[in-house]
Scaffold this active site. Structure first.
Site, PDB file in Angstrom:
ATOM      1  N   HIS A  79     -69.413  55.234 126.280  1.00  0.00           N
ATOM      2  CA  HIS A  79     -70.270  54.093 125.980  1.00  0.00           C
ATOM      3  C   HIS A  79     -71.730  54.519 125.822  1.00  0.00           C
ATOM      4  O   HIS A  79     -72.443  54.027 124.947  1.00  0.00           O
ATOM      5  CB  HIS A  79     -70.138  53.054 127.102  1.00  0.00           C
ATOM      6  CG  HIS A  79     -71.061  51.899 126.958  1.00  0.00           C
ATOM      7  ND1 HIS A  79     -72.180  51.747 127.746  1.00  0.00           N
ATOM      8  CD2 HIS A  79     -71.052  50.845 126.105  1.00  0.00           C
ATOM      9  CE1 HIS A  79     -72.819  50.650 127.388  1.00  0.00           C
ATOM     10  NE2 HIS A  79     -72.165  50.078 126.410  1.00  0.00           N
ATOM     11  N   GLU A  82     -72.112  55.925 122.449  1.00  0.00           N
ATOM     12  CA  GLU A  82     -72.145  54.857 121.439  1.00  0.00           C
ATOM     13  C   GLU A  82     -73.577  54.361 121.237  1.00  0.00           C
ATOM     14  O   GLU A  82     -74.038  54.169 120.108  1.00  0.00           O
ATOM     15  CB  GLU A  82     -71.235  53.710 121.873  1.00  0.00           C
ATOM     16  CG  GLU A  82     -71.282  52.498 120.946  1.00  0.00           C
ATOM     17  CD  GLU A  82     -71.136  51.188 121.692  1.00  0.00           C
ATOM     18  OE1 GLU A  82     -71.997  50.306 121.491  1.00  0.00           O
ATOM     19  OE2 GLU A  82     -70.183  51.052 122.468  1.00  0.00           O
ATOM     20  N   HIS A  83     -74.298  54.146 122.322  1.00  0.00           N
ATOM     21  CA  HIS A  83     -75.692  53.716 122.224  1.00  0.00           C
ATOM     22  C   HIS A  83     -76.553  54.771 121.535  1.00  0.00           C
ATOM     23  O   HIS A  83     -77.391  54.452 120.683  1.00  0.00           O
ATOM     24  CB  HIS A  83     -76.253  53.454 123.622  1.00  0.00           C
ATOM     25  CG  HIS A  83     -75.882  52.120 124.188  1.00  0.00           C
ATOM     26  ND1 HIS A  83     -76.818  51.189 124.585  1.00  0.00           N
ATOM     27  CD2 HIS A  83     -74.675  51.548 124.432  1.00  0.00           C
ATOM     28  CE1 HIS A  83     -76.209  50.118 125.060  1.00  0.00           C
ATOM     29  NE2 HIS A  83     -74.893  50.315 124.988  1.00  0.00           N
ATOM     30  N   GLU A 159     -77.338  46.761 131.237  1.00  0.00           N
ATOM     31  CA  GLU A 159     -76.055  46.215 130.796  1.00  0.00           C
ATOM     32  C   GLU A 159     -75.062  46.166 131.962  1.00  0.00           C
ATOM     33  O   GLU A 159     -74.302  45.202 132.105  1.00  0.00           O
ATOM     34  CB  GLU A 159     -75.497  47.060 129.650  1.00  0.00           C
ATOM     35  CG  GLU A 159     -74.288  46.463 128.966  1.00  0.00           C
ATOM     36  CD  GLU A 159     -73.852  47.247 127.744  1.00  0.00           C
ATOM     37  OE1 GLU A 159     -72.807  46.889 127.171  1.00  0.00           O
ATOM     38  OE2 GLU A 159     -74.547  48.216 127.358  1.00  0.00           O
TER      39      GLU A 159
END
Length: 459
Positions: A79, A82-83, A159
Site C-alpha cells: 500500500h 501504491e502511494h 489513513e
C-alpha cells in the site's frame, strides 16, 4: 473461469522470431465487447474489451502483489508503494501526473488488496494515449525518493488513524485476524503504525523491483479502444523504460495453493468507546477458484444480500435491532471467508447475535426455500449485469480475470452459471459452510459480563 479463443496471431521479427501473441478470447455478443489478449516479449499481458458505442476508456495496470506477499516487518509495503508511484518519475513530478489527467477531465486512482494492486485512469477515448503514457510511466519509472517516502509516511499514518476512527471499517480487519491469525492474509492491508514507521526507501525500492516485473503485470483497457493500437502504445512505453528486455520471459501463473482455515469458535473483542457495537459472526468460506462459488453467491444473496434477505428481514424489518445488517464473502486463491455484519446499540448485541446465529443454524439444518433461492438467483443475475455498466467495471473484470484466473468468462456464461445453480446445491453448501462452528469479532463499548456472554455465543 472459461476462455474461448477463436483466433491467434503471432507477429515475427525479421529473423522469424515470435515477438507477440494475440488471441481473441471472447467475441462481442448481446451488447458485450470483443475481448482480445496479447502477450508481449518480456511476459507483459495486454487485455482489452472493445465497445465502439461508448466515448470513454478506462485504462489500468494490475500487479500480482498484495499484502499477503509481505513479511511481518514489511506489512503495509504494498500500500505504501501504491502511494509512492504517484509521487514522481524521471519524466513527471507528482503535480505533473495529477495535472495531466485533470487537464482532460479524467479520473485517476489506485487500490491495494490482499492479492493484487491496480492503478487506473478513466478518460475520453481521444485521450487514451495520454492515460497510457502517464500510467505506464508511473509503473516503470517511479523514483521513490527519500523525501517522498518521508512525506507520504505521514499521509499513510493519517489513513491508518482514519480507519481506526471508523469501527465499522476496522471490524473487518479484526475479523480477518480472528479467522486467519498473524498471517499475511490476517494482517491489515495498510500495515500498522510500527511497520509503516520502520519502512525505509531502500526496502520499498527492493519490494518494487521484485514485484513490478512485467511478468507479474496485466494491462487492461475497456471502452472505445483499438486493441492493436493499445498494444503498440503500451509496448512503446515499456520498451522505452527498458522493461521488456527479457524477451524469453513468460507471465507468472495465477496464484494457487491449498491453505485451509481451521479456526473455530475464536472470539476477539476490542473495547472502544462508540455509539454502536460492530459485530461480525463468520466461518471459513470458499476459495475464489472453487466450483461451488456460484452456489455460494446465491446462498450469500439469500441470507444477507438485500432487503428481502433472511437477515435483513429478521434483524431490521421485524425487530428494528440494526440499521445495517448484511452477509458477505471474501475469496482468495486458496481459502475464503463468510461473514455476517451488524451494527447495533451495545445493549442489543446479545439479541442481534442470537438471531444471526439462529438463522445460520436454521439454514444449515433445513436449507433455504425454493422461493428464496429463485429470488436470490434473479437478484444475483441482475446485479451482475448492472455492475458492469461502465468502462471502469469492465476494465476491472477483464484485468482481474486475467491476473487471478488466467482466463475470461463472458457475461452470458456468468449468467448461465448462476441460473444453473440448483436448490440442492445451495442446501448442500449451506450444510458444509454454515454448519461449521463460527468465530466472532466485536468492536464497541463492552462490559465484562457482556464479554463473557459473547464468548458463550459461539460455543
Amino acid at each position: 473461469m472459461t476462455s474461448r479463443s477463436s483466433r491467434t496471431t503471432a507477429r515475427t521479427s525479421s529473423e522469424g522470431r515470435a515477438v507477440a501473441r494475440t488471441q481473441t478470447l471472447l467475441k462481442g455478443t448481446n451488447g458485450a465487447g470483443t475481448v482480445r489478449k496479447t502477450v508481449l516479449p518480456g511476459g507483459l499481458r495486454v487485455v482489452t474489451e472493445t465497445l465502439p458505442s461508448v466515448r470513454s476508456v478506462t485504462f489500468g495496470i494490475w500487479a500480482n502483489v498484495g499484502s499477503r506477499d509481505e513479511t511481518p516487518s514489511l506489512n503495509g509495503a504494498t500500500h505504501y508503494l501504491e502511494h509512492l508511484l504517484f509521487k514522481g518519475t524521471r519524466k513527471r513530478s507528482a503535480l505533473d501526473i495529477s495535472a495531466a489527467i485533470d487537464e482532460v477531465g479524467g479520473e485517476m486512482n489506485a487500490f491495494t488488496a490482499k492479492e493484487y494492486t491496480c492503478y487506473y485512469a478513466r478518460v475520453l477515448d481521444t485521450d487514451l494515449p495520454l492515460a497510457i503514457d502517464v500510467v505506464c510511466d508511473m509503473l516503470t519509472g517511479s523514483l521513490i525518493e527519500p523525501a517522498d517516502v518521508d512525506a507520504e509516511r505521514g499521509v499513510i499514518l493519517e489513513e491508518i488513524a482514519m480507519t481506526e476512527d471508523d469501527p465499522g471499517d476496522c471490524v473487518h480487519d479484526l475479523f480477518a485476524h480472528t479467522m486467519l491469525g498473524d498471517t499475511p492474509l490476517g494482517r491489515p492491508v495498510l500495515g500498522s503504525v510500527d511497520t509503516v514507521n520502520a519502512l525505509t526507501p531502500e526496502r520499498i525500492r527492493r519490494f518494487y523491483k521484485k514485484h513490478y516485473d512485467p511478468t507479474r503485470l496485466v494491462v487492461a483497457a475497456a471502452g472505445n479502444v483499438d486493441h492493436a493500437k493499445v498494444v503498440r502504445m503500451v509496448r512503446a512505453a515499456f520498451e522505452k523504460a527498458g522493461a521488456l528486455d527479457r524477451t524469453d520471459a513468460v507471465p507468472v501463473a495465477p496464484r494457487d495453493g491449498s491453505r485451509a482455515i481451521r479456526t473455530a469458535g475464536r472470539v476477539e473483542l476490542l473495547n472502544r468507546r462508540s455509539e454502536q457495537a460492530h459485530v461480525i459472526l463468520g466461518v471459513p468460506g470458499l476459495a475464489r477458484t472453487d466450483d461451488r462459488r456460484w452456489a455460494m453467491g446465491v446462498l450469500n444473496t439469500a441470507l444477507g444480500g438485500g432487503m428481502s434477505s433472511r437477515l435483513f428481514q429478521e434483524v431490521r424489518e421485524k425487530r428494528g435491532l440494526a440499521y445495517s445488517v448484511y452477509s458477505y464473502t471474501s475469496g482468495y486463491a486458496d481459502c475464503g471467508l463468510f461473514g455476517v455484519y451488524a451494527g447495533c446499540r451495545p445493549n442489543q448485541v446479545d439479541d442481534v447475535l442470537k438471531i444471526c446465529r439462529d438463522q445460520l443454524d436454521q439454514v444449515a439444518e433445513e436449507g433455504l426455500t425454493d422461493d428464496e433461492i429463485r429470488r436470490a438467483i434473479g437478484q444475483l443475475r441482475g446485479s451482475t449485469v448492472l455492475g458492469l455498466e461502465d468502462t471502469g467495471a469492465l476494465m476491472n473484470r477483464i484485468g482481474k480475470s486475467e491476473l487471478c484466473w488466467g482466463a475470461q468468462m463472458s457475461v452470458d456464461d456468468m449468467l448461465a452459471r448462476i441460473a444453473a445453480v440448483t436448490p440442492d446445491e445451495v442446501r448442500e453448501l449451506a450444510r458444509d459452510v454454515l454448519g461449521q462452528r463460527p468465530s466472532l469479532s466485536v468492536i464497541g463499548p463492552l462490559k465484562d459480563r457482556q464479554a463473557d456472554r459473547l464468548h458463550d455465543a459461539v460455543a
